[in-house]
Design an enzyme around this catalytic site. Structure first.
Site, short mmCIF file in Angstrom:
data_model
loop_
_atom_site.label_atom_id
_atom_site.label_comp_id
_atom_site.label_asym_id
_atom_site.label_seq_id
_atom_site.Cartn_x
_atom_site.Cartn_y
_atom_site.Cartn_z
N ARG A 101 0.84 -1.21 0.00
CA ARG A 101 0.00 0.00 0.00
C ARG A 101 0.87 1.25 0.00
O ARG A 101 1.80 1.38 0.78
CB ARG A 101 -0.89 -0.01 1.26
CG ARG A 101 -1.64 1.28 1.55
CD ARG A 101 -2.83 1.48 0.62
NE ARG A 101 -3.42 2.79 0.76
CZ ARG A 101 -4.45 3.09 1.54
NH1 ARG A 101 -4.99 2.17 2.29
NH2 ARG A 101 -4.93 4.31 1.56
N ARG A 110 -5.30 1.58 -4.99
CA ARG A 110 -4.52 0.92 -3.93
C ARG A 110 -4.54 -0.59 -4.06
O ARG A 110 -5.50 -1.16 -4.56
CB ARG A 110 -5.01 1.33 -2.56
CG ARG A 110 -6.47 1.03 -2.36
CD ARG A 110 -7.08 1.82 -1.26
NE ARG A 110 -7.09 3.22 -1.64
CZ ARG A 110 -7.70 4.18 -0.99
NH1 ARG A 110 -8.36 3.92 0.08
NH2 ARG A 110 -7.67 5.41 -1.40
N ASP A 113 -6.77 -1.71 1.03
CA ASP A 113 -7.25 -0.70 1.96
C ASP A 113 -8.02 -1.42 3.05
O ASP A 113 -8.92 -2.20 2.74
CB ASP A 113 -8.15 0.30 1.23
CG ASP A 113 -8.62 1.44 2.12
OD1 ASP A 113 -7.85 1.87 3.00
OD2 ASP A 113 -9.75 1.91 1.92
N ASP A 115 -10.11 -0.54 6.52
CA ASP A 115 -10.68 0.51 7.36
C ASP A 115 -11.38 -0.11 8.56
O ASP A 115 -12.19 -1.04 8.40
CB ASP A 115 -11.70 1.34 6.59
CG ASP A 115 -11.07 2.26 5.56
OD1 ASP A 115 -9.93 2.71 5.79
OD2 ASP A 115 -11.72 2.52 4.53
#
Length: 176
Positions: A101, A110, A113, A115
């Site tokens: 990343r 990317r 990712d 989150d």
């Protein structure tokens, strides 16, 4: 030999249910997400990881959906963990780094990712730990996979996931 029901000599925090969103639009997208979920499952103090089915979605940029950008693969995992939320978030960032990343632009392409969407009932607006994730209620690519692994889920401060999905589906401008 101690009895089998002996208390843990290192008592720690109670397990919390964390919701982690996955996305990738570069490289081997599906493999990256599956490998990242396996990596999370191997973290210390992680007891369970349940990964949603994978979804292919249009890339979203700050100004809206971008059908010309490489498509994303998205998923959500329910992670049962005794890691502190900021430690879990740091480990998620390390897993992103392991997958190459790079952070050049906000919402850019990317390889992976991750989150942290929710951590139990924690509410934090700290710059380094914002949970619930401030844009989760606006993202079908988070809510739909989440609903598949937890149909009764509630996003703290926003409501039931199925209600949020219905509202976004009725809005033609919502990122999908």
């Amino acid at each position: 030999m101690p009895p089998l029901n002996a208390p843990d000599p290192r008592p720690g925090r109670d397990a919390a249910l964390a919701v982690v969103a996955f996305g990738a639009n570069l490289g081997e997208r599906r493999e990256s997400i599956e490998r990242a979920a396996e990596r999370i499952a191997r973290l210390p103090l992680v007891d369970d990881v349940r990964l949603s089915p994978l979804h292919e979605t249009v890339a979203v940029r700050p100004d809206g959906p971008d059908p010309d950008a490489p498509a994303y693969v998205n998923a959500v995992a329910l992670v049962t963990t005794r890691l502190a939320p900021h430690v879990l978030l740091g480990m998620l960032h390390a897993i992103e780094d392991e997958h190459g990343r790079e952070r050049h632009e906000r919402w850019g392409d990317r390889t992976l990712d991750l989150d942290l969407i929710v951590y139990g009932d924690l509410v934090s607006n700290a710059p380094r730990l914002q949970v619930p994730h401030p844009r989760a209620a606006e993202r079908l690519f988070v809510l739909e996979p989440w609903a598949e692994v937890d149909p009764d889920a509630v996003l703290p401060g926003a409501g039931r996931i199925d209600d949020l999905i219905a509202r976004l589906r009725s809005d033609d401008t919502a990122p999908r």
